[in-house]
Design a protein around this motif. Structure first.
Motif, PDB file in Angstrom:
ATOM      1  N   THR A  36       0.859  -1.188   0.000  1.00  0.00           N
ATOM      2  CA  THR A  36       0.000   0.000   0.000  1.00  0.00           C
ATOM      3  C   THR A  36       0.896   1.239   0.000  1.00  0.00           C
ATOM      4  N   GLY A  37       0.325   2.411   0.277  1.00  0.00           N
ATOM      5  CA  GLY A  37       1.092   3.660   0.184  1.00  0.00           C
ATOM      6  C   GLY A  37       0.831   4.323  -1.154  1.00  0.00           C
ATOM      7  N   SER A  38       1.448   5.473  -1.370  1.00  0.00           N
ATOM      8  CA  SER A  38       1.194   6.229  -2.604  1.00  0.00           C
ATOM      9  C   SER A  38       1.848   5.574  -3.814  1.00  0.00           C
ATOM     10  N   THR A  39       3.013   4.981  -3.606  1.00  0.00           N
ATOM     11  CA  THR A  39       3.812   4.530  -4.752  1.00  0.00           C
ATOM     12  C   THR A  39       3.107   3.485  -5.633  1.00  0.00           C
ATOM     13  N   PRO A  40       2.435   2.469  -5.068  1.00  0.00           N
ATOM     14  CA  PRO A  40       1.864   1.453  -5.950  1.00  0.00           C
ATOM     15  C   PRO A  40       0.565   1.857  -6.662  1.00  0.00           C
ATOM     16  N   VAL A  41       0.002   2.999  -6.310  1.00  0.00           N
ATOM     17  CA  VAL A  41      -1.330   3.351  -6.846  1.00  0.00           C
ATOM     18  C   VAL A  41      -1.340   3.362  -8.382  1.00  0.00           C
ATOM     19  N   LEU A 131       7.242  -3.952  -3.270  1.00  0.00           N
ATOM     20  CA  LEU A 131       7.598  -3.139  -2.099  1.00  0.00           C
ATOM     21  C   LEU A 131       7.686  -1.666  -2.482  1.00  0.00           C
ATOM     22  N   GLY A 132       7.315  -0.801  -1.538  1.00  0.00           N
ATOM     23  CA  GLY A 132       7.730   0.594  -1.589  1.00  0.00           C
ATOM     24  C   GLY A 132       8.876   0.721  -0.591  1.00  0.00           C
ATOM     25  N   ILE A 133       9.356   1.914  -0.385  1.00  0.00           N
ATOM     26  CA  ILE A 133      10.401   2.106   0.633  1.00  0.00           C
ATOM     27  C   ILE A 133      10.087   3.377   1.409  1.00  0.00           C
ATOM     28  N   GLY A 134      10.148   3.274   2.731  1.00  0.00           N
ATOM     29  CA  GLY A 134       9.903   4.463   3.559  1.00  0.00           C
ATOM     30  C   GLY A 134      11.142   5.353   3.593  1.00  0.00           C
ATOM     31  N   HIS A 135      10.961   6.591   3.998  1.00  0.00           N
ATOM     32  CA  HIS A 135      12.109   7.506   4.077  1.00  0.00           C
ATOM     33  C   HIS A 135      13.153   7.025   5.080  1.00  0.00           C
ATOM     34  N   GLY A 137      13.829   3.846   5.388  1.00  0.00           N
ATOM     35  CA  GLY A 137      14.287   2.554   4.887  1.00  0.00           C
ATOM     36  C   GLY A 137      13.356   1.402   5.231  1.00  0.00           C
ATOM     37  N   HIS A 138      12.171   1.702   5.791  1.00  0.00           N
ATOM     38  CA  HIS A 138      11.312   0.564   6.133  1.00  0.00           C
ATOM     39  C   HIS A 138      10.755  -0.094   4.876  1.00  0.00           C
ATOM     40  N   ILE A 139      10.533  -1.404   4.988  1.00  0.00           N
ATOM     41  CA  ILE A 139       9.826  -2.160   3.958  1.00  0.00           C
ATOM     42  C   ILE A 139       8.690  -2.877   4.676  1.00  0.00           C
ATOM     43  N   SER A 166       0.349  10.451   8.601  1.00  0.00           N
ATOM     44  CA  SER A 166      -0.725  11.290   9.138  1.00  0.00           C
ATOM     45  C   SER A 166      -1.406  12.080   8.020  1.00  0.00           C
ATOM     46  N   ARG A 167      -0.761  12.158   6.832  1.00  0.00           N
ATOM     47  CA  ARG A 167      -1.401  12.874   5.722  1.00  0.00           C
ATOM     48  C   ARG A 167      -2.709  12.199   5.285  1.00  0.00           C
ATOM     49  N   PHE A 168      -2.875  10.929   5.634  1.00  0.00           N
ATOM     50  CA  PHE A 168      -4.099  10.222   5.247  1.00  0.00           C
ATOM     51  C   PHE A 168      -5.166  10.282   6.339  1.00  0.00           C
ATOM     52  N   GLY A 201      12.807  12.636  -2.985  1.00  0.00           N
ATOM     53  CA  GLY A 201      12.827  12.355  -1.547  1.00  0.00           C
ATOM     54  C   GLY A 201      13.249  10.934  -1.221  1.00  0.00           C
ATOM     55  N   LYS A 202      13.203  10.024  -2.202  1.00  0.00           N
ATOM     56  CA  LYS A 202      13.585   8.621  -1.954  1.00  0.00           C
ATOM     57  C   LYS A 202      15.011   8.331  -2.424  1.00  0.00           C
ATOM     58  N   ALA A 203      15.659   9.311  -3.062  1.00  0.00           N
ATOM     59  CA  ALA A 203      16.968   9.046  -3.686  1.00  0.00           C
ATOM     60  C   ALA A 203      18.009   8.609  -2.663  1.00  0.00           C
TER      61      ALA A 203
HETATM   62  P1  PGA Z   1       4.845   5.785  -0.054  1.00  0.00           P
HETATM   63  O1  PGA Z   1       5.238   4.880   1.171  1.00  0.00           O
HETATM   64  O2  PGA Z   1       4.674   4.860  -1.216  1.00  0.00           O
HETATM   65  O3  PGA Z   1       3.561   6.431   0.355  1.00  0.00           O
HETATM   66  O4  PGA Z   1       5.981   6.733  -0.260  1.00  0.00           O
HETATM   67  C1  PGA Z   1       6.218   3.915   1.025  1.00  0.00           C
HETATM   68  C2  PGA Z   1       6.395   3.185   2.314  1.00  0.00           C
HETATM   69  O5  PGA Z   1       6.253   3.801   3.386  1.00  0.00           O
HETATM   70  O6  PGA Z   1       6.686   1.986   2.261  1.00  0.00           O
END
Ligand code: PGA
Length: 250
Positions: A36-41, A131-135, A137-139, A166-168, A201-203
């Motif tokens: 879930t999260g914004s990236t896979p939408v 997978l997405g990746i959190g800022h 590094g969480h998966i 919290s933006r959601f 922001g993910k670089a």
């Molecule tokens: P994001 O979240 O796709 O909303 O950036 C990624 C994540 O937290 O795994």
């Protein structure tokens, strides 16, 4: 590890959809690990479009999501079950009973974790894990810690994750503090792993995770131990990692 760079977010979504579509064509009864999260939408939108065009059949596909907030029932608009229904499942022909997400309201979360791991095993394991990746590094919700949890487990969300998510929600205080998530070990058991990253922001975290030391304080770094990982990044997210890993031509 293979790095695929696309010019923009739409580009990584189409490439991810190509990889998922190829897997579904190869094995119509494949097991997909979803996120879930914004990236896979945008990926889910691409899959829905291909289904509507008659190019994809989800009738035999099974899915396992990475995680679910504790305390939110599946009909709560911020639950990940609700997210998946609205962003994918309600729009394709996947039977509801083929879609697995941990229950956020199980009386015994530990038992729910064991049940979830057993279900994944009984379905033969995950063929492709998204997978997405959190800022940080969480998966999934594997947050920075002093060890890599193996199986599904109850976890406390990092403060930075609560703030980011919290933006959601109407306010930060409404964000659940705990979640059930697949463990790093569960993720590594997938036959193939596809990590999507978009935006500047993910670089930094993408580069650090894939080229720095393997450490549970950067959970995504564990992916360096898997033999079939595809990183799909747009130009902005790939800006640092591409200096160290040569992108594939695909
Ligand atoms: P994001 O979240 O796709 O909303 O950036 C990624 C994540 O937290 O795994």
């Amino acid at each position: 590890m293979k790095l695929i760079v696309a010019p923009d977010y739409a580009g990584i979504c189409e490439k991810a959809a190509d990889i998922f579509a190829a897997e579904i064509h190869r094995n119509p009864a494949c097991v997909l690990g979803l996120a879930t999260g914004s990236t896979p939408v945008g990926l889910y939108q691409a899959l829905i479009r291909r289904y509507q065009e008659g190019a994809l059949d989800f009738s035999k596909v099974q899915t396992f999501n990475l995680d679910e907030y504790c305390g939110l029932a599946g009909d709560h608009p911020q639950s990940y079950r609700y997210f998946m229904q609205k962003n994918l499942f309600d729009h394709v022909n996947i039977p509801l009973e083929h879609t697995y997400i941990p229950s956020g309201i199980a009386d015994d979360p530990e038992q729910e974790c064991r049940r979830y791991d057993a279900l994944i095993e009984s379905c033969g394991g995950i063929d492709i894990q998204l997978l997405g990746i959190g800022h940080n590094g969480h998966i999934g919700f594997n947050e920075p810690d002093d060890h890599f949890p193996v199986g599904s487990h109850l976890t406390r969300l990092a403060e930075s994750t609560i703030q980011a998510n919290s933006r959601f929600f109407a306010s930060e205080s409404e964000v659940p503090t705990h979640a059930i998530t697949m463990g790093a070990g569960s993720i590594l058991k997938a036959k193939k792993i596809l990590l999507m990253a978009s935006g500047e922001g993910k670089a930094e975290i993408l580069c650090r995770s894939m080229t720095g030391p393997v450490t549970p304080f950067v959970p995504a770094s564990v992916l360096q131990l898997h033999r079939d990982v595809v990183i799909l990044a747009d130009e902005a997210a790939a800006s640092l990692i591409r200096k160290q890993i040569q992108p594939s031509d695909e």
